[in-house]
Design a protein around this motif. Structure first.
Motif, short mmCIF file in Angstrom:
data_model
loop_
_atom_site.label_atom_id
_atom_site.label_comp_id
_atom_site.label_asym_id
_atom_site.label_seq_id
_atom_site.Cartn_x
_atom_site.Cartn_y
_atom_site.Cartn_z
N ASP A 289 8.65 63.58 -131.56
CA ASP A 289 8.47 65.02 -131.38
C ASP A 289 8.69 65.43 -129.93
O ASP A 289 9.05 66.59 -129.66
N ALA A 290 8.45 64.53 -128.99
CA ALA A 290 8.77 64.85 -127.60
C ALA A 290 10.28 64.97 -127.43
O ALA A 290 10.76 65.85 -126.70
N SER A 291 11.04 64.11 -128.11
CA SER A 291 12.50 64.22 -128.08
C SER A 291 12.93 65.57 -128.64
O SER A 291 13.83 66.24 -128.09
N ALA A 292 12.29 66.00 -129.75
CA ALA A 292 12.63 67.29 -130.36
C ALA A 292 12.34 68.44 -129.41
O ALA A 292 13.12 69.39 -129.32
N ALA A 293 11.22 68.36 -128.69
CA ALA A 293 10.87 69.42 -127.74
C ALA A 293 11.89 69.49 -126.61
O ALA A 293 12.31 70.58 -126.20
N LEU A 294 12.30 68.34 -126.09
CA LEU A 294 13.29 68.32 -125.02
C LEU A 294 14.63 68.86 -125.50
O LEU A 294 15.29 69.65 -124.81
N ARG A 295 15.04 68.45 -126.69
CA ARG A 295 16.30 68.95 -127.24
C ARG A 295 16.23 70.43 -127.56
O ARG A 295 17.24 71.13 -127.56
N GLY A 296 15.01 70.92 -127.84
CA GLY A 296 14.83 72.33 -128.11
C GLY A 296 14.83 73.19 -126.86
O GLY A 296 14.69 74.41 -126.95
N GLY A 297 14.97 72.56 -125.68
CA GLY A 297 15.07 73.31 -124.43
C GLY A 297 13.79 73.39 -123.63
O GLY A 297 13.74 74.10 -122.63
N SER A 298 12.74 72.66 -124.03
CA SER A 298 11.48 72.71 -123.29
C SER A 298 11.63 72.03 -121.94
O SER A 298 12.14 70.91 -121.84
N ASN A 299 11.14 72.70 -120.90
CA ASN A 299 11.21 72.19 -119.54
C ASN A 299 9.93 71.42 -119.26
O ASN A 299 9.01 71.90 -118.60
N ILE A 300 9.84 70.19 -119.78
CA ILE A 300 8.62 69.41 -119.73
C ILE A 300 8.90 67.98 -119.28
O ILE A 300 10.03 67.51 -119.32
N ARG A 301 7.82 67.31 -118.87
CA ARG A 301 7.83 65.86 -118.74
C ARG A 301 7.28 65.31 -120.06
O ARG A 301 6.42 65.93 -120.69
N ALA A 302 7.75 64.15 -120.47
CA ALA A 302 7.35 63.66 -121.79
C ALA A 302 7.13 62.15 -121.78
O ALA A 302 7.76 61.41 -121.02
N ALA A 303 6.22 61.71 -122.65
CA ALA A 303 5.94 60.29 -122.83
C ALA A 303 5.64 60.05 -124.31
O ALA A 303 5.46 61.00 -125.09
N LEU A 304 5.57 58.76 -124.67
CA LEU A 304 5.36 58.39 -126.07
C LEU A 304 4.44 57.18 -126.16
O LEU A 304 4.71 56.14 -125.54
N VAL A 305 3.35 57.32 -126.91
CA VAL A 305 2.44 56.20 -127.17
C VAL A 305 1.99 56.25 -128.63
O VAL A 305 2.14 57.28 -129.30
N GLY A 306 1.41 55.16 -129.11
CA GLY A 306 0.85 55.17 -130.46
C GLY A 306 0.42 53.79 -130.89
O GLY A 306 0.74 52.78 -130.24
N PRO A 307 -0.30 53.70 -131.99
CA PRO A 307 -0.74 52.40 -132.50
C PRO A 307 0.43 51.61 -133.05
O PRO A 307 1.35 52.17 -133.66
N GLY A 308 0.43 50.30 -132.83
CA GLY A 308 1.48 49.45 -133.38
C GLY A 308 1.42 49.45 -134.91
O GLY A 308 0.35 49.28 -135.48
#
Length: 336
Positions: A289-308
């Protein structure tokens, strides 16, 4: 874990998330947080921060899952289906499912290949498992297309897979749709801790529960005050990846490119500081979803974490430790 079980057993293929969003809204209300619903059905919960003017942190996890829709009704009353999300057909062969009609009825069915018996078809074992060679057998007295239509089943009806959820006493959790309901549970664990301890995050936090991630545009729109966004999604396991089902997975790069250097580094440092078992990995066949936000034009910093999560988009498994520690890492980040 009790709320995770409720999430897992509530059908929610992408585009059919009204029931699970009702569940999410009820749970946020129990915690005393209001939830806004966006026009396309995402939920946003705003947590006030103790410091203002430094920008809002967004945490996003998706409630939508893999599934299918009725593509056509065959002359014998069986259903041809079209996938929702990206999965290999062999992962749903033999699976029980629910067909959700537009007028609210539900019928059980089973996913089979069009050559389902080795006693009948000499090439049953070699028959290619692809969309055109798969069908759903309805558990009603159906022998014709007209019989299926009389049940109210039609093209475009949603189909959800039986999650086969098991939460074992030793902490292991196996179920379909841990991608990404395990992460949703982690966000609720974080919210519950904040409420129970009477704490506020350092900066304002917006938690986004998205409903179209599996089809690529879950959080393509996000509120304009978000400056940093952490996608909370399952960590991939296998090949040369180092994460296990008991780890918090921190993704440095996926198919859309590298995540923000400073945010990813901070998450790694916090995981070490808090003693949380974790792994840093690269996901070559993954988007968030961070990728989607960036592709949607959001001017943000982004990271990705989650349970294995092992066997993603199949019969998935994780461990309670990974879910709890994902919540702990997120809390460490937003309390800084």
């Amino acid at each position: 874990m009790a709320f995770l079980q409720k999430l897992l057993t509530t059908p929610s293929p992408s585009g059919y998330c009204q029931d699970i969003m009702k569940l999410v809204a009820e749970e946020t209300a129990k915690l005393g947080y209001p939830m806004e619903i966006t026009p396309k059905g995402n939920g946003i919960v705003t947590l006030p921060g103790s410091r203002e003017g430094e920008g809002t942190v967004g945490l996003t996890a998706h409630v939508d899952t893999l599934g299918a829709m009725v593509r056509s009704i065959k002359p014998d009353g069986k259903l041809r289906f079209t996938p929702i999300g990206g999965y290999a057909m062999q992962t749903v062969e033999g699976e029980y499912c629910l067909i959700h009609t537009r007028d609210g009825r539900k019928y059980e069915g089973t996913v089979l290949s069009t050559k389902p018996s080795v006693h009948v078809y000499s090439d049953a074992r070699d028959w290619k498992r692809e969309e055109a060679n798969m069908e759903i057998r309805i558990d009603e007295t159906v022998g014709t297309k007209e019989d299926a239509l009389a049940l109210g089943i039609g093209v475009g009806d949603f189909i959800s897979w039986d999650p086969r959820t098991r939460l074992l006493d030793n902490g292991w959790i196996k179920s379909r749709h841990l991608d990404d309901k395990a992460s949703v549970a982690a966000l609720f664990g974080a919210m519950e801790w904040l409420k129970r301890e009477g704490k506020r995050p350092a900066r304002p936090v917006k938690m986004i529960f998205s409903t179209y991630e599996e089809v690529g545009h879950g959080s393509s729109f996000i509120p304009g005050d978000i400056m940093e966004m952490i996608a909370v999604d399952m960590g991939a396991i296998g090949d040369d990846l180092s994460a296990t089902e008991r780890d918090v997975s921190i993704c440095a790069k996926d198919s859309t490119g590298p995540y923000d250097y400073a945010m990813t580094t901070k998450l790694i440092e916090l995981a070490r500081r808090e003693g949380l078992p974790h792994a840093v990995d690269i996901y070559p066949h993954y988007g968030s979803d961070a990728s989607a936000a960036l592709r949607g034009g959001s001017n943000i910093r982004a990271a990705l974490v989650g349970p294995g999560v092992h066997a993603s988009h199949g019969m998935e498994r994780t461990h309670a430790d990974a879910v709890v520690n994902t919540a702990a890492l997120l809390l460490a980040y937003i309390m800084e």
